[in-house]
Design a protein around this motif. Structure first.
Motif, mmCIF file in Angstrom:
data_model
loop_
_atom_site.group_PDB
_atom_site.id
_atom_site.type_symbol
_atom_site.label_atom_id
_atom_site.label_comp_id
_atom_site.label_asym_id
_atom_site.label_seq_id
_atom_site.Cartn_x
_atom_site.Cartn_y
_atom_site.Cartn_z
ATOM 1 N N THR A 1 -34.148 87.349 -77.220
ATOM 2 C CA THR A 1 -33.659 86.758 -78.466
ATOM 3 C C THR A 1 -33.815 85.239 -78.378
ATOM 4 N N ALA A 2 -33.833 84.598 -79.539
ATOM 5 C CA ALA A 2 -33.920 83.133 -79.566
ATOM 6 C C ALA A 2 -32.591 82.515 -79.129
ATOM 7 N N LEU A 3 -31.575 83.367 -78.935
ATOM 8 C CA LEU A 3 -30.231 82.876 -78.625
ATOM 9 C C LEU A 3 -30.029 82.601 -77.143
ATOM 10 N N GLU A 4 -30.957 83.116 -76.316
ATOM 11 C CA GLU A 4 -30.738 83.050 -74.863
ATOM 12 C C GLU A 4 -30.709 81.611 -74.365
ATOM 13 N N HIS A 5 -30.110 81.435 -73.201
ATOM 14 C CA HIS A 5 -30.119 80.136 -72.536
ATOM 15 C C HIS A 5 -31.570 79.740 -72.273
ATOM 16 N N VAL A 6 -31.821 78.460 -72.298
ATOM 17 C CA VAL A 6 -33.189 77.955 -72.135
ATOM 18 C C VAL A 6 -33.820 78.445 -70.821
ATOM 19 N N ALA A 7 -33.006 78.777 -69.828
ATOM 20 C CA ALA A 7 -33.547 79.274 -68.551
ATOM 21 C C ALA A 7 -34.372 80.540 -68.770
ATOM 22 N N VAL A 8 -33.947 81.384 -69.691
ATOM 23 C CA VAL A 8 -34.683 82.624 -69.970
ATOM 24 C C VAL A 8 -36.054 82.270 -70.542
ATOM 25 N N HIS A 9 -36.045 81.397 -71.533
ATOM 26 C CA HIS A 9 -37.312 81.061 -72.198
ATOM 27 C C HIS A 9 -38.253 80.307 -71.261
ATOM 28 N N GLU A 10 -37.699 79.389 -70.496
ATOM 29 C CA GLU A 10 -38.561 78.590 -69.601
ATOM 30 C C GLU A 10 -39.101 79.454 -68.460
ATOM 31 N N ALA A 11 -38.260 80.323 -67.923
ATOM 32 C CA ALA A 11 -38.727 81.174 -66.810
ATOM 33 C C ALA A 11 -39.827 82.111 -67.301
ATOM 34 N N LEU B 1 -46.718 87.357 -69.037
ATOM 35 C CA LEU B 1 -45.634 87.970 -69.820
ATOM 36 C C LEU B 1 -45.848 87.641 -71.292
ATOM 37 N N THR B 2 -45.670 88.627 -72.153
ATOM 38 C CA THR B 2 -45.729 88.381 -73.595
ATOM 39 C C THR B 2 -44.307 88.483 -74.117
ATOM 40 N N VAL B 3 -43.797 87.361 -74.629
ATOM 41 C CA VAL B 3 -42.399 87.340 -75.068
ATOM 42 C C VAL B 3 -42.321 87.649 -76.558
ATOM 43 N N GLU B 4 -41.470 88.599 -76.902
ATOM 44 C CA GLU B 4 -41.243 88.921 -78.319
ATOM 45 C C GLU B 4 -39.755 88.761 -78.613
ATOM 46 N N LEU B 5 -39.465 88.061 -79.721
ATOM 47 C CA LEU B 5 -38.065 87.772 -80.074
ATOM 48 C C LEU B 5 -37.594 88.693 -81.192
ATOM 49 N N VAL B 6 -36.451 89.295 -80.982
ATOM 50 C CA VAL B 6 -35.888 90.136 -82.040
ATOM 51 C C VAL B 6 -35.225 89.227 -83.075
ATOM 52 N N ASN C 1 -22.829 84.166 -76.789
ATOM 53 C CA ASN C 1 -23.589 82.923 -76.935
ATOM 54 C C ASN C 1 -22.733 81.686 -76.684
ATOM 55 N N ASN C 2 -23.318 80.735 -75.980
ATOM 56 C CA ASN C 2 -22.611 79.508 -75.618
ATOM 57 C C ASN C 2 -22.355 78.597 -76.811
ATOM 58 N N ALA D 1 -33.224 65.491 -80.123
ATOM 59 C CA ALA D 1 -32.984 65.390 -81.555
ATOM 60 C C ALA D 1 -33.264 66.713 -82.265
ATOM 61 N N ALA D 2 -34.062 67.582 -81.650
ATOM 62 C CA ALA D 2 -34.463 68.828 -82.310
ATOM 63 C C ALA D 2 -33.234 69.693 -82.579
ATOM 64 N N PRO D 3 -33.215 70.387 -83.748
ATOM 65 C CA PRO D 3 -32.061 71.249 -84.020
ATOM 66 C C PRO D 3 -31.993 72.378 -83.002
ATOM 67 N N SER D 4 -30.801 72.866 -82.762
ATOM 68 C CA SER D 4 -30.611 73.932 -81.789
ATOM 69 C C SER D 4 -31.411 75.175 -82.183
ATOM 70 N N ALA D 5 -32.080 75.764 -81.196
ATOM 71 C CA ALA D 5 -32.880 76.974 -81.446
ATOM 72 C C ALA D 5 -31.974 78.122 -81.888
ATOM 73 N N VAL D 6 -30.736 78.096 -81.411
ATOM 74 C CA VAL D 6 -29.795 79.163 -81.760
ATOM 75 C C VAL D 6 -29.471 79.085 -83.250
#
Ligand code: PLP
Length: 374
Positions: A92-102, A109-114, A146-147, A325-330
């Protein structure tokens, strides 16, 4: 820092007195190497074993579960994702950035977001549909809570269906474990971190249902059943264990206390600041968290700075993103525009906060945000 009003417990929590005491004791009395087979080593090993048992009890782990101490949630997440075979990862786009960066580090790996609902909740059936819409995924990652918004995800509705499909599930319970019972069956990989539940920074855990089926993340002396080499940070682990014990004994009553404070805070703020909004409504949420959109004409960064000058600590989004400055991905995933996202404050309470604190905060925020509008 005695005059400070700290309302940013999703960034980190103050270290509980019980955890401090356990850490000091470990430093002064149990300084042996837990791998040494003599009295000093055995004393340190006993501290590590006790903490491991307390943490497993806190999460109501099944018999046979394996807990590997790590340097925190980030490391545990990296361990699981870096070990996944090549293929599809559903998250999900909600995960901590560690998930997305890892995941991004792995070109195989092909990442698909629900898709996420407007209130920040993930629909379990929608996620399972995505799982079924292609080759069997090598991993599903969905956080427990979610944090930024505090929204709690339906992990209980994912564990069995994913197990039936033989798809491993990684659940980041960093924010939930200290605040609510983990009301779901154990997933394949559960991630915890001590500093969100009254323990020290720099220690966390990866919990698997049985002996971990992962290669070691750090190799060397074979500590932590070969999963994570390096002499265990005994004082930090002692603090984690002591905090887990406090959480287990008090979580239920703290949750209802904080829930009442949060509801009263939201009610008063909505009344005092017309045009403001609470995010995550209609979804189950952590009792300590209020994600609050200020009225038009405000920015959370200006209000946050004004509160800070007043001795009140809150967050203008995920603490890991501050300065960006970018808006939160969550918030973006919840369909919130960049302008609206720039008005969102995160208020996250903890054990130290009283009704008086919240009354003071409501008063100050109402005056500051009212006073700051054009
Ligand atoms: N996961 C979530 C949901 C978090 O909120 C955080 C902390 O910001 C982390 C992971 C990272 O934890 P750690 O600081 O232990 O690496």
């Amino acid at each position: 820092m005695s005059d400070m009003l700290y309302l940013d417990h999703n960034a980190t929590t103050p270290v509980l007195p019980e955890a401090q005491e356990a850490m000091v004791k470990a430093v002064s009395e149990c300084w042996g190497n837990p791998s040494s087979s003599h009295a000093a080593g055995r004393a340190a090993r006993a501290v590590v074993d006790k903490a491991r048992r307390a943490i497993l009890e806190m999460i109501d782990a099944e018999r046979g579960a394996q807990l590997t101490f790590t340097s925190g949630a980030t490391e545990a997440i990296n361990h699981v994702i870096s070990s996944a075979p090549a293929g599809r990862v559903i998250t999900t786009a909600l995960e901590h950035v560690a998930v997305h960066e890892a995941a991004a580090r792995r070109s195989d790996l092909t990442v698909e977001l629900v898709e996420v609902e407007e209130n920040g909740h993930v629909d379990a059936l929608r996620l399972l549909d995505l799982v079924d819409a292609g080759d069997s995924p090598v991993l599903v990652c969905c956080m427990a809570a979610n944090n930024e918004t505090g929204v709690v995800q339906p992990i209980g509705e994912l564990v069995r269906p994913l197990r039936a499909r033989e798809v491993p599930l990684l659940v980041d319970a960093s924010q939930m474990a200290g605040r609510l019972n983990l009301n779901f069956e154990p997933p394949d990989y559960l991630v915890l971190t001590a500093h969100k539940l009254g323990g020290p920074k720099g220690v966390g855990a990866l919990v698997t249902r049985g002996p971990a089926d992962l290669p070691p993340f750090i190799v060397g002396g074979g500590q932590e059943s070969g999963m994570r080499a390096g002499t265990e940070p005994v004082p930090a682990i002692a603090g984690f264990g002591a905090a887990a014990q406090v959480v287990l004994e008090t979580r239920h009553e703290e949750a209802s206390r904080l829930w009442s404070l949060r509801e009263a805070m939201a009610k008063h703020l909505l009344h005092r600041l017309p045009g403001s909004r609470v995010l995550g409504l209609g979804a189950p949420r952590l009792p300590n968290t209020l994600s609050f959109m200020l009225p038009e004409g405000q920015t959370s960064s200006a209000v946050k700075a004004a509160l800070d000058a007043d001795g009140i600590c809150v967050s203008a989004g995920s603490s890991c993103h501050e300065g960006h400055a970018a808006p939160s991905a969550v918030l973006t995933a919840m369909g919130i525009s960049a302008e609206e996202a720039s008005r969102v404050l995160r208020i996250s309470m903890g054990r130290v906060n009283t009704a008086e604190d919240i009354g003071h905060f409501v008063e100050r925020l109402s005056v500051l945000a009212g006073g700051l509008s054009a």
